[in-house]
Design an enzyme around this catalytic site. Structure first.
Site, short mmCIF file in Angstrom:
data_model
loop_
_atom_site.label_atom_id
_atom_site.label_comp_id
_atom_site.label_asym_id
_atom_site.label_seq_id
_atom_site.Cartn_x
_atom_site.Cartn_y
_atom_site.Cartn_z
N ARG A 38 -19.54 17.41 16.26
CA ARG A 38 -18.19 17.09 15.25
C ARG A 38 -18.50 15.19 14.47
NH1 ARG A 38 -14.13 15.35 19.33
NH2 ARG A 38 -12.37 15.19 17.46
N GLY A 88 9.20 -20.48 -16.41
CA GLY A 88 9.93 -19.11 -16.24
C GLY A 88 8.99 -18.33 -16.70
N THR A 89 8.28 -17.25 -15.77
CA THR A 89 6.79 -17.06 -16.53
C THR A 89 7.04 -15.82 -17.13
OG1 THR A 89 7.25 -15.51 -14.05
CG2 THR A 89 5.56 -17.51 -13.39
N ASN A 90 8.03 -15.29 -17.56
CA ASN A 90 8.17 -14.40 -18.26
C ASN A 90 8.06 -14.61 -19.93
OD1 ASN A 90 9.00 -12.79 -16.18
ND2 ASN A 90 10.86 -12.78 -16.43
N ASP A 91 8.30 -15.49 -19.97
CA ASP A 91 8.48 -16.09 -20.91
C ASP A 91 6.89 -17.04 -21.37
OD1 ASP A 91 10.44 -15.44 -23.00
OD2 ASP A 91 11.23 -16.72 -22.76
N ARG A 123 -6.36 7.37 16.53
CA ARG A 123 -6.98 6.60 15.57
C ARG A 123 -5.17 6.12 15.21
NH1 ARG A 123 -8.66 11.76 12.09
NH2 ARG A 123 -6.17 12.74 12.43
N TYR A 179 9.74 -23.39 -4.30
CA TYR A 179 9.96 -22.03 -4.15
C TYR A 179 10.21 -20.52 -5.15
CZ TYR A 179 12.83 -23.72 -7.80
OH TYR A 179 13.60 -23.80 -8.63
N MET A 212 -15.14 16.21 6.47
CA MET A 212 -16.45 16.80 6.43
C MET A 212 -16.15 18.29 7.84
SD MET A 212 -17.99 13.45 7.07
CE MET A 212 -16.80 12.69 7.65
N HIS A 235 17.51 -4.23 -22.76
CA HIS A 235 18.50 -4.18 -22.62
C HIS A 235 18.31 -3.21 -20.74
CE1 HIS A 235 22.66 -4.09 -22.36
NE2 HIS A 235 22.90 -5.41 -22.01
N CYS A 284 10.74 -19.02 -11.62
CA CYS A 284 11.96 -18.18 -11.69
C CYS A 284 11.97 -16.95 -13.19
CB CYS A 284 13.05 -18.77 -12.24
SG CYS A 284 12.81 -19.51 -13.97
N GLU A 300 8.34 -22.87 -19.65
CA GLU A 300 7.75 -21.69 -20.04
C GLU A 300 7.24 -21.59 -21.55
OE1 GLU A 300 11.56 -19.44 -20.87
OE2 GLU A 300 12.92 -20.78 -21.16
N ARG A 327 21.60 -17.25 -15.59
CA ARG A 327 21.87 -17.39 -17.08
C ARG A 327 22.65 -17.05 -17.41
NH1 ARG A 327 18.53 -13.26 -14.61
NH2 ARG A 327 16.64 -12.91 -15.05
N GLY A 384 -10.78 15.48 8.07
CA GLY A 384 -10.66 16.71 7.48
C GLY A 384 -11.50 16.85 6.67
N LYS A 415 -14.61 8.00 14.88
CA LYS A 415 -14.10 8.75 16.01
C LYS A 415 -15.19 8.91 17.95
CE LYS A 415 -13.82 13.27 14.54
NZ LYS A 415 -13.87 14.05 13.28
N ARG A 469 21.08 -21.84 -15.89
CA ARG A 469 20.50 -22.45 -17.23
C ARG A 469 20.74 -22.47 -18.07
NH1 ARG A 469 16.30 -17.77 -19.01
NH2 ARG A 469 18.59 -16.69 -20.16
N SER A 517 10.89 -25.53 -13.46
CA SER A 517 10.88 -23.95 -13.25
C SER A 517 9.71 -23.34 -13.93
CB SER A 517 12.53 -23.58 -12.76
OG SER A 517 12.39 -22.35 -12.24
P1 ADP Z 1 -11.28 16.09 11.67
O1 ADP Z 1 -12.71 15.40 11.22
O2 ADP Z 1 -11.03 16.66 11.03
O3 ADP Z 1 -10.39 15.34 12.99
P2 ADP Z 1 -12.25 16.73 14.30
O4 ADP Z 1 -14.06 16.73 15.23
O5 ADP Z 1 -11.62 16.15 15.46
O6 ADP Z 1 -13.11 17.27 13.42
O7 ADP Z 1 -12.51 18.00 15.36
C1 ADP Z 1 -11.78 19.36 14.70
C2 ADP Z 1 -11.19 20.31 15.72
O8 ADP Z 1 -12.15 20.41 16.89
C3 ADP Z 1 -10.47 19.02 16.69
O9 ADP Z 1 -9.00 18.68 16.21
C4 ADP Z 1 -10.34 20.11 17.98
O10 ADP Z 1 -9.20 20.58 18.38
C5 ADP Z 1 -11.24 20.62 18.09
N1 ADP Z 1 -12.83 20.15 18.87
C6 ADP Z 1 -13.79 19.49 18.47
N2 ADP Z 1 -14.65 19.40 19.52
C7 ADP Z 1 -13.76 19.70 20.76
C8 ADP Z 1 -14.06 19.92 22.48
N3 ADP Z 1 -15.36 19.18 22.29
N4 ADP Z 1 -13.24 20.52 22.41
C9 ADP Z 1 -12.04 21.69 22.39
N5 ADP Z 1 -12.07 21.08 20.44
C10 ADP Z 1 -12.62 20.34 20.34
MG MG Z 2 -9.41 15.43 14.71
MG MG Z 3 12.79 -17.35 -20.84
#
Ligand code: ADP
Ligand code: MG
Ligand code: MG
Length: 762
Positions: A83, A642-645, A239, A728, A94, A355, A708, A621, A461, A92, A20, A517, A640
């Protein structure tokens, strides 16, 4: 500043700033509207982890700079957020602390965020995604922008293209007068981002412009968080966006056409799994439904229909265009018409080579095998599972991709080889060295395989052709014949039938190569079971032919040696069909002998089919054939694998028994890493193949060598086959696109002098 970096400093290092943080620096550089801030680096985290001390001096001077930059004082015209920022994105997982007003809370927020690397959610996420637990996170301190300030404020998340279809144009959600937290917590429901377009068209245009800039820089579809404060846009995060298989293909192709990436990059970007998921009908939102039972995912794709237990009934229902799922304990050659007529098959017994599994996979029809929890009562025409009784005529849905069975008829989505898929694969064809052929037994299957881009047939076959009712009776007549005259008559009937089949097959191929075959199956496979026949003569013959270990019994070339007239008949039928079709178009046919162990067998067969003028090859095979490769080349025109057998032989496993009884335990305990019948065993079977290739090519450098077995359409296996230099791979129709893609990826990776990712694991 050693351990603290401002967004405006010249450092984009992810291992210091996290994902980030590094992307915020890049966006600042690109001139995008990013609220200013700084990053307490991963280096600082490592020091903090040991000493519990933060680089206070560096943080203080960075804050001073931030106050100057924004013209405010913390708590007076400047609020900040803290952040998390790990080197691998963990969305989401941490903590984030918003709206910080004083220095003390900012001290403690930084610690809270750094400590959240070890919170339960994050630990679990890393375990599931195999992310090392010692990488650590950075903490970002950033000036807040207020999405809840007034009516001309709000917050949202967009993808730069539609993540499920890949359609161009920004796609996402927007919420007026809200902060990020409100969106995530679900306390308010966001609207589509088009709400922003109607409310503030200029801001929307700026957002579109930012999306463009980001895509051009990162050369990939982005997932972007933004906030609007009093009519001004701020970008808070970007991202690489997660996407469906369909979107992955569409985006890769579109980006080539826009000049953003090269064809090679596009081919490298689409994962085999994503392509695979695209090619079969699927359940629309499987997560919304609870499965009734689970079995082996024998043949991919989803189907729904009424339950039926009787072949005749299935055929009648299909004639009335009713959707029907055939449910049986297991299936046999006698059931073939019912399987062909059904929309899908569910069995309570049998493994991935039963089968039902083999036949449905070849037909491209969904199938679940070995769903042992379901108790079938054929007389009552119902099955019982988990307290439910499902009677004939009731509707169920099966998902052969996952092995899940559902009650009722669930909405399905169509899979199609879209123009984008076709284009991507045509680029792949330009890069690959491996040929890709089909395992196909009938003209109809070849037609299907052609739509997936096969370059010929690597395995046809002949016993599959005997399964149609009329043929089954002819081969049974041959087996039951008591006089030489009866035998000859039955053989003559078979010859006519086979010739007709081959004519149709050669016409469909239009000059593409095919390897046919010769008969491989033990004869008793064509007879009904002893209990199923009232005829005492048949009963007796069944007893005579019974074998202790049919897989390693009287089959393959062993049958050809004791009953040379069968192979003779087949080769004649091929020769006649060839002569007939050659009047209209070229025919490129070769014959392959199964289960060979020695040169002498091949010489014997050749002696009995003299004068055919056909190319004769060995199906590699047996272990002995691989060890004798250097000699076999003197009598064989091609090999060729026959990798199964071959896998069964190398492991001394019978696949059916292994999959049913103990392979699951082996995989769970980690005794084996993969099911060797699905993913080629590089270290065992592979080494044997390499030995055979080495001794064959030592004396015949240009010998044609193929694969095959069904491994020929499995991604990791195809990448491996590329590296050992076979010419192939050949696989069932629906696996051809994956083989084309992976063969190209392996060739590109080789060019870049990298070990193919698919096989670099220990
Ligand atoms: P995560 O790693 O879970 O995506 P973020 O660091 O993106 O967490 O923070 C979650 C949310 O908090 C962001 O999507 C944003 O909406 C809000 N946020 C974080 N920093 C700011 C900021 N400087 N100004 C406004 N909103 C913020
Ligand atoms: Mg975020
Ligand atoms: Mg066979």
């Amino acid at each position: 500043m050693a351990s603290v970096y401002r967004f405006v400093d010249d450092c984009e290092d992810k291992s210091l700033l996290g994902n980030k943080g590094a992307n915020l620096v890049i966006m600042t550089k690109l001139g995008l509207p990013v609220p200013p801030g700084f990053v307490v680096s991963i280096e600082a985290y490592v020091a903090y982890k040991g000493s519990r001390h933060l680089p206070t001096h560096d943080i203080d001077s960075a804050l001073e700079w931030l106050e100057k930059e924004t013209g405010g004082k913390l708590g007076d015209g400047l609020l900040v957020s803290v952040r998390s920022s790990a080197a691998v994105s963990m969305p989401g997982m941490m903590d984030t602390v918003l709206n910080i007003k004083d220095k003390a809370s900012m001290m403690s927020a930084i610690k809270k965020v750094l400590d959240s690397w070890d919170n339960l959610r994050a630990v679990e996420y890393r375990r599931l995604n195999r992310i090392p637990s010692d990488m650590g996170t950075a903490a970002i301190v950033q000036a807040m922008v207020m999405g809840n300030k007034d009516k001309r404020s709000g917050t949202g998340v967009i993808f730069t293209r539609n993540p499920s279809t890949g359609e161009p144009g920004i796609f996402g959600e927007y919420m007026n007068q809200a902060q990020g937290e409100d969106l995530v917590s679900g306390t308010k429901t966001p609207g589509p981002v088009s709400d922003l377009r109607s409310a503030m068209p200029k801001v929307y245009a700026k957002l579109e412009e930012a999306a463009q800039k980001l895509e051009t820089h990162f050369q990939d579809m982005q997932d972007v968080e933004f906030t609007v404060e009093s009519g001004k846009l701020y970008v808070l995060q970007t991202r690489s966006g997660k996407r469906s298989g369909q979107a992955a293909v569409r985006i890769a192709v579109d980006m080539v056409n826009q000049g953003l990436i090269t064809r090679e990059e596009a081919v490298m970007r689409v994962k085999a799994e994503e392509l695979k998921a695209l090619l079969h009908k699927r359940i629309k939102s499987p997560e919304e439904h609870a499965p009734l039972a689970h079995g082996l995912n024998a043949a991919p794709g989803a189907a729904c229909g009424k339950v039926s237990f009787k072949i005749g009934e299935v055929v009648r229902m299909a004639e009335k265009s009713e959707r029907v799922i055939l449910v049986r304990p297991d299936t046999s050659p006698d059931d073939i018409q019912g399987i062909a007529a059904a929309d899908g098959v569910l069995t309570s017994r049998g493994g991935l080579t039963s089968h039902a599994a083999i036949v449905t996979r070849a037909m491209g029809k969904p199938c679940i095998c070995g769903a042992e929890e379901i108790k079938i009562d054929l007389d009552a025409e119902q099955f019982e599972v988990a307290g439910h009784v499902v009677k004939k005529g009731m509707e169920i849905t099966i998902d052969g991709t996952t092995g899940n069975v559902y009650l009722g008829s669930l909405p399905l989505e169509e899979a199609d080889v879209t123009a984008e898929v076709a284009e991507l694969l045509s680029w792949a064809d330009g890069f690959r060295r491996l040929g890709v052929r089909a395992n196909a037994d009938t003209a109809e299957m070849i037609r299907l395989a052609k739509t997936f881009g096969c370059e010929g047939v690597g395995l046809c076959r002949t016993e599959r052709q005997f399964n149609a009712p009329e043929r089954l009776s002819a081969i049974r007549a041959f087996i039951m014949a008591s006089t030489a005259a009866e035998r000859m008559e039955a053989l003559e009937r078979l010859r006519q039938l086979q010739k007709e089949d081959f004519v149709a097959i050669f016409r469909e191929l239009q000059g593409m190569p095919i390897i046919i075959r010769l008969l491989d199956l033990p004869l008793h496979e064509f007879l009904p079971s002893e209990a199923d026949t009232p005829d005492p003569r048949v009963k007796e013959r069944v007893r005579e032919l019974r074998e202790i270990n049919p897989m390693i019994g009287h089959r393959g070339v062993r049958l050809g040696v004791t009953n040379p007239e069968i192979y003779q008949m087949q080769v004649e039928a091929i020769g006649e069909a060839k002569a007939e079709v050659e009047q209209e178009m070229p025919v490129n046919v070769s014959v392959m002998v199964p289960q060979v162990i020695t040169v002498q067998e091949l010489l014997w067969v050749k002696k009995h089919v003299k004068g055919s003028g056909l190319r004769f090859g060995v199906m590699m095979e047996t272990v002995r054939a691989c060890m004798r490769a250097g000699k076999l080349i003197h009598v064989a025109d091609f090999f060729s694998f026959g990798t199964n057998d071959l896998t069964q032989a190398v492991y001394s496993f019978s696949r059916e028994d292994a999959e049913k009884k103990f392979l699951g335990t082996y995989l769970r305990l980690g005794i084996l890493q993969d099911n060797p019948f699905e993913v080629i065993d590089v270290k065992g079977v592979g080494r044997l193949m390499e030995t055979a290739v080495f001794w064959a090519r030592r004396n015949r450098r240009d010998l044609e060598i193929g694969v095959c077995g069904e491994h020929g359409g499995e991604a990791r296996s195809v990448a491996y086959f590329h590296t050992i230099g076979v010419n192939y791979v050949s696989c069932s129709a629906f696996r051809i696109p994956v083989a084309r893609l992976v063969a190209a990826q392996a060739a590109i990776e080789e060019k870049m002098e990298k070990t193919p990712a698919a096989i670099s694991s220990p």
